[in-house]
Motif scaffolding. Structure first.
Motif, PDB file in Angstrom:
ATOM      1  N   ASP A  71       0.817  -1.217   0.000  1.00 46.66           N
ATOM      2  CA  ASP A  71       0.000   0.000   0.000  1.00 46.66           C
ATOM      3  C   ASP A  71       0.851   1.267   0.000  1.00 46.66           C
ATOM      4  O   ASP A  71       0.335   2.369   0.199  1.00 46.66           O
ATOM      5  N   GLY A  72       2.149   1.099  -0.229  1.00 44.13           N
ATOM      6  CA  GLY A  72       3.046   2.237  -0.266  1.00 44.13           C
ATOM      7  C   GLY A  72       3.813   2.467   1.011  1.00 44.13           C
ATOM      8  O   GLY A  72       4.963   2.902   0.985  1.00 44.13           O
ATOM      9  N   ASN A  73       3.188   2.173   2.132  1.00 44.66           N
ATOM     10  CA  ASN A  73       3.839   2.337   3.431  1.00 44.66           C
ATOM     11  C   ASN A  73       3.971   1.036   4.209  1.00 44.66           C
ATOM     12  O   ASN A  73       4.702   0.986   5.197  1.00 44.66           O
ATOM     13  N   VAL A  74       3.259   0.010   3.781  1.00 46.63           N
ATOM     14  CA  VAL A  74       3.349  -1.320   4.386  1.00 46.63           C
ATOM     15  C   VAL A  74       3.368  -2.340   3.256  1.00 46.63           C
ATOM     16  O   VAL A  74       2.504  -2.313   2.376  1.00 46.63           O
ATOM     17  N   VAL A  75       4.373  -3.227   3.282  1.00 45.79           N
ATOM     18  CA  VAL A  75       4.463  -4.285   2.285  1.00 45.79           C
ATOM     19  C   VAL A  75       4.415  -5.628   2.998  1.00 45.79           C
ATOM     20  O   VAL A  75       5.171  -5.873   3.942  1.00 45.79           O
ATOM     21  N   TYR A  76       3.516  -6.481   2.540  1.00 47.34           N
ATOM     22  CA  TYR A  76       3.356  -7.835   3.076  1.00 47.34           C
ATOM     23  C   TYR A  76       4.087  -8.812   2.154  1.00 47.34           C
ATOM     24  O   TYR A  76       3.841  -8.830   0.941  1.00 47.34           O
ATOM     25  N   PHE A  77       4.952  -9.641   2.732  1.00 44.99           N
ATOM     26  CA  PHE A  77       5.733 -10.595   1.951  1.00 44.99           C
ATOM     27  C   PHE A  77       5.340 -12.023   2.295  1.00 44.99           C
ATOM     28  O   PHE A  77       5.295 -12.406   3.465  1.00 44.99           O
ATOM     29  N   ALA A  78       5.087 -12.811   1.260  1.00 43.76           N
ATOM     30  CA  ALA A  78       4.766 -14.227   1.419  1.00 43.76           C
ATOM     31  C   ALA A  78       5.969 -15.079   1.019  1.00 43.76           C
ATOM     32  O   ALA A  78       6.836 -14.648   0.254  1.00 43.76           O
ATOM     33  N   ALA A  79       6.005 -16.298   1.548  1.00 43.46           N
ATOM     34  CA  ALA A  79       6.952 -17.315   1.099  1.00 43.46           C
ATOM     35  C   ALA A  79       6.187 -18.244   0.157  1.00 43.46           C
ATOM     36  O   ALA A  79       5.084 -18.689   0.492  1.00 43.46           O
ATOM     37  N   GLU A  80       6.753 -18.510  -1.006  1.00 39.57           N
ATOM     38  CA  GLU A  80       6.035 -19.238  -2.051  1.00 39.57           C
ATOM     39  C   GLU A  80       5.530 -20.603  -1.598  1.00 39.57           C
ATOM     40  O   GLU A  80       4.490 -21.076  -2.062  1.00 39.57           O
ATOM     41  N   GLY A  81       6.234 -21.257  -0.696  1.00 40.42           N
ATOM     42  CA  GLY A  81       5.824 -22.592  -0.268  1.00 40.42           C
ATOM     43  C   GLY A  81       4.916 -22.617   0.941  1.00 40.42           C
ATOM     44  O   GLY A  81       4.518 -23.696   1.392  1.00 40.42           O
ATOM     45  N   SER A  82       4.560 -21.452   1.468  1.00 40.07           N
ATOM     46  CA  SER A  82       3.798 -21.383   2.715  1.00 40.07           C
ATOM     47  C   SER A  82       2.343 -21.011   2.486  1.00 40.07           C
ATOM     48  O   SER A  82       2.041 -20.112   1.690  1.00 40.07           O
ATOM     49  N   PRO A  83       1.415 -21.648   3.204  1.00 46.02           N
ATOM     50  CA  PRO A  83      -0.001 -21.285   3.108  1.00 46.02           C
ATOM     51  C   PRO A  83      -0.344 -20.006   3.857  1.00 46.02           C
ATOM     52  O   PRO A  83      -1.456 -19.500   3.724  1.00 46.02           O
ATOM     53  N   GLU A  84       0.613 -19.475   4.623  1.00 42.41           N
ATOM     54  CA  GLU A  84       0.355 -18.232   5.353  1.00 42.41           C
ATOM     55  C   GLU A  84       0.241 -17.062   4.381  1.00 42.41           C
ATOM     56  O   GLU A  84       1.009 -16.952   3.431  1.00 42.41           O
ATOM     57  N   GLN A  85      -0.688 -16.163   4.653  1.00 41.51           N
ATOM     58  CA  GLN A  85      -0.856 -14.984   3.808  1.00 41.51           C
ATOM     59  C   GLN A  85       0.443 -14.196   3.668  1.00 41.51           C
ATOM     60  O   GLN A  85       0.765 -13.682   2.604  1.00 41.51           O
ATOM     61  N   TYR A  86       1.175 -14.096   4.761  1.00 45.50           N
ATOM     62  CA  TYR A  86       2.481 -13.446   4.723  1.00 45.50           C
ATOM     63  C   TYR A  86       3.319 -13.966   5.881  1.00 45.50           C
ATOM     64  O   TYR A  86       2.800 -14.395   6.911  1.00 45.50           O
ATOM     65  N   VAL A  87       4.638 -13.932   5.680  1.00 46.03           N
ATOM     66  CA  VAL A  87       5.561 -14.408   6.711  1.00 46.03           C
ATOM     67  C   VAL A  87       6.320 -13.263   7.358  1.00 46.03           C
ATOM     68  O   VAL A  87       6.910 -13.417   8.424  1.00 46.03           O
ATOM     69  N   THR A  88       6.321 -12.103   6.690  1.00 41.09           N
ATOM     70  CA  THR A  88       6.858 -10.893   7.309  1.00 41.09           C
ATOM     71  C   THR A  88       6.174  -9.686   6.693  1.00 41.09           C
ATOM     72  O   THR A  88       5.671  -9.749   5.569  1.00 41.09           O
ATOM     73  N   ARG A  89       6.155  -8.611   7.455  1.00 42.65           N
ATOM     74  CA  ARG A  89       5.549  -7.373   7.001  1.00 42.65           C
ATOM     75  C   ARG A  89       6.501  -6.231   7.326  1.00 42.65           C
ATOM     76  O   ARG A  89       7.042  -6.160   8.437  1.00 42.65           O
ATOM     77  N   VAL A  90       6.724  -5.350   6.352  1.00 41.37           N
ATOM     78  CA  VAL A  90       7.633  -4.220   6.535  1.00 41.37           C
ATOM     79  C   VAL A  90       6.817  -2.928   6.514  1.00 41.37           C
ATOM     80  O   VAL A  90       6.072  -2.682   5.563  1.00 41.37           O
ATOM     81  N   ARG A  91       6.974  -2.125   7.552  1.00 38.10           N
ATOM     82  CA  ARG A  91       6.239  -0.866   7.674  1.00 38.10           C
ATOM     83  C   ARG A  91       7.215   0.308   7.632  1.00 38.10           C
ATOM     84  O   ARG A  91       8.271   0.277   8.272  1.00 38.10           O
ATOM     85  N   ARG A  92       6.869   1.341   6.871  1.00 36.09           N
ATOM     86  CA  ARG A  92       7.685   2.546   6.800  1.00 36.09           C
ATOM     87  C   ARG A  92       7.557   3.322   8.106  1.00 36.09           C
ATOM     88  O   ARG A  92       6.444   3.618   8.568  1.00 36.09           O
ATOM     89  N   SER A  93       8.697   3.659   8.704  1.00 32.97           N
ATOM     90  CA  SER A  93       8.659   4.356   9.987  1.00 32.97           C
ATOM     91  C   SER A  93       9.979   5.083  10.213  1.00 32.97           C
ATOM     92  O   SER A  93      11.035   4.636   9.759  1.00 32.97           O
ATOM     93  N   ALA A  94       9.921   6.192  10.927  1.00 31.09           N
ATOM     94  CA  ALA A  94      11.145   6.900  11.292  1.00 31.09           C
ATOM     95  C   ALA A  94      11.937   6.115  12.322  1.00 31.09           C
ATOM     96  O   ALA A  94      13.164   6.267  12.436  1.00 31.09           O
ATOM     97  N   ASP A  95      11.249   5.273  13.087  1.00 27.26           N
ATOM     98  CA  ASP A  95      11.889   4.496  14.141  1.00 27.26           C
ATOM     99  C   ASP A  95      11.907   3.013  13.775  1.00 27.26           C
ATOM    100  O   ASP A  95      10.901   2.463  13.319  1.00 27.26           O
ATOM    101  N   LYS A  96      13.026   2.381  14.003  1.00 23.75           N
ATOM    102  CA  LYS A  96      13.155   0.942  13.783  1.00 23.75           C
ATOM    103  C   LYS A  96      12.604   0.190  14.991  1.00 23.75           C
ATOM    104  O   LYS A  96      12.861   0.569  16.134  1.00 23.75           O
TER     105      LYS A  96
END
Length: 313
Positions: free
Chosen positions: A38-63
């Motif tokens: 969506d521009g500020n949050v990217v959801y990443f899936a693993a091709e072999g996994s039934p999970e919708q996503y295995v990690t999510r990256v959010r844009r933020s000034a703070d880690k």
């Protein structure tokens, strides 16, 4: 604990200041698939996994580590766990409800003993996935997440008592004490581990590849792409899994692995492994010694500012 509500790990979510480089790392080098952006949050899936996503990256000034998400068997398990946690004084971020994140489902969020946000859910829509083919060196699934803690003994007890995790193995130093607790919620040797560190933070996240050849090819791809390798390739004693650790663009440690041990729940007895023995860290002897430099790399930046602060998504 007879009530064991947790069935598996779903995903871990991070917020990073260098958002574009993190997205590029996961997408073009690590081998994950963008499921939604969506521009500020990217959801990443693993091709072999039934999970919708295995990690999510959010844009933020703070880690920060935004949250760790686990699966539960059914709605009754989710409701019972939420009730049990609340009754013992655990602070809920929100009570069980229909989730609005990718894949939906039914779940709730709460703060663990040290203030990390944890999510437990069920009925999440299954993602269309596929078999990973021979020599295809991309992650099959998320294997496990390791959390740093200044008081790992208390964390181990909390997760055993409240979420039904079981201890699989311990890494111990004769003069320092326990350094690492490997915790399971299924027959997988560990879905989570707790490491002794100076503060609360993500120690590393690990991704499972198809087999040894795919794991080596994947490790080589990341090395050739110029990302810093801090340890590996090698093979741990606890869990009997392979390892290669890299530092991502925001300073988090990411692991490629394969062949994590499957255990017999009724007959397993936890081991205590001495970290002074070289074979404890690396049975093969190919990865190099586990030294102070590697340990400090995996301490990561402290999450203290974000503890007991739920992420916005």
């Amino acid at each position: 604990m007879s009530f064991r509500p947790i069935t598996h790990i779903r995903h871990f979510d991070i917020a990073v200041p260098d958002f574009d480089k993190q997205v590029e790392f996961y997408k073009n080098h690590w081998g994950l698939t963008v499921q939604h952006d969506d521009g500020n949050v990217v959801y990443f899936a693993a091709e072999g996994s039934p999970e919708q996503y295995v990690t999510r990256v959010r844009r933020s000034a703070d880690k920060r580590l935004d949250l760790v998400a686990f699966g539960a068997a059914d709605r009754e398990s989710v409701d019972t766990l939420a009730h049990n946690l609340a009754s013992t004084g655990v602070k809920l971020v929100f009570e069980p409800t229909d989730l609005q994140t990718l894949g939906g489902g039914y779940g709730f969020r709460f703060f663990d003993l040290e203030g990390r946000t944890i999510e437990v859910s069920t009925d999440v829509e299954v993602r269309e996935h596929r078999k990973i083919e021979e020599r295809e060196s991309i992650p099959v699934r998320l294997s496990h997440v390791v959390l740093n803690s200044a008081e790992p003994e208390k964390m181990r007890d909390w997760y055993e008592r409240n979420l039904g995790f079981r201890l699989s193995d311990t890494l111990n130093h004769p003069h320092v004490g326990d350094l690492f607790y490997f915790m399971r919620c299924s027959t997988q040797h560990h879905s989570m581990a707790i490491a002794r560190g100076p503060h609360a933070s993500l120690q590393h996240a690990s991704f499972e590849l198809r087999g040894i050849d795919e794991y080596m090819r994947g490790s080589g791809r990341i090395i050739r792409a110029g990302y810093r390798k801090i340890w590996g390739p090698g093979r741990h004693r606890a869990g009997d899994n392979t390892f290669t650790y890299f530092v991502d663009p925001n300073g988090n440690t990411m692991e490629m692995t394969t062949e994590l041990e499957t255990i017999e729940e009724d007959t397993w007895h936890p081991h205590i492994y001495d970290v002074q023995e070289p074979e404890t860290s690396d049975q093969w002897g190919t990865g190099g010694d586990m030294d102070e430099f590697i340990t400090k790399e995996m301490f990561n930046d402290s999450d203290n500012k974000s503890l007991y602060v739920a992420p916005p998504v």
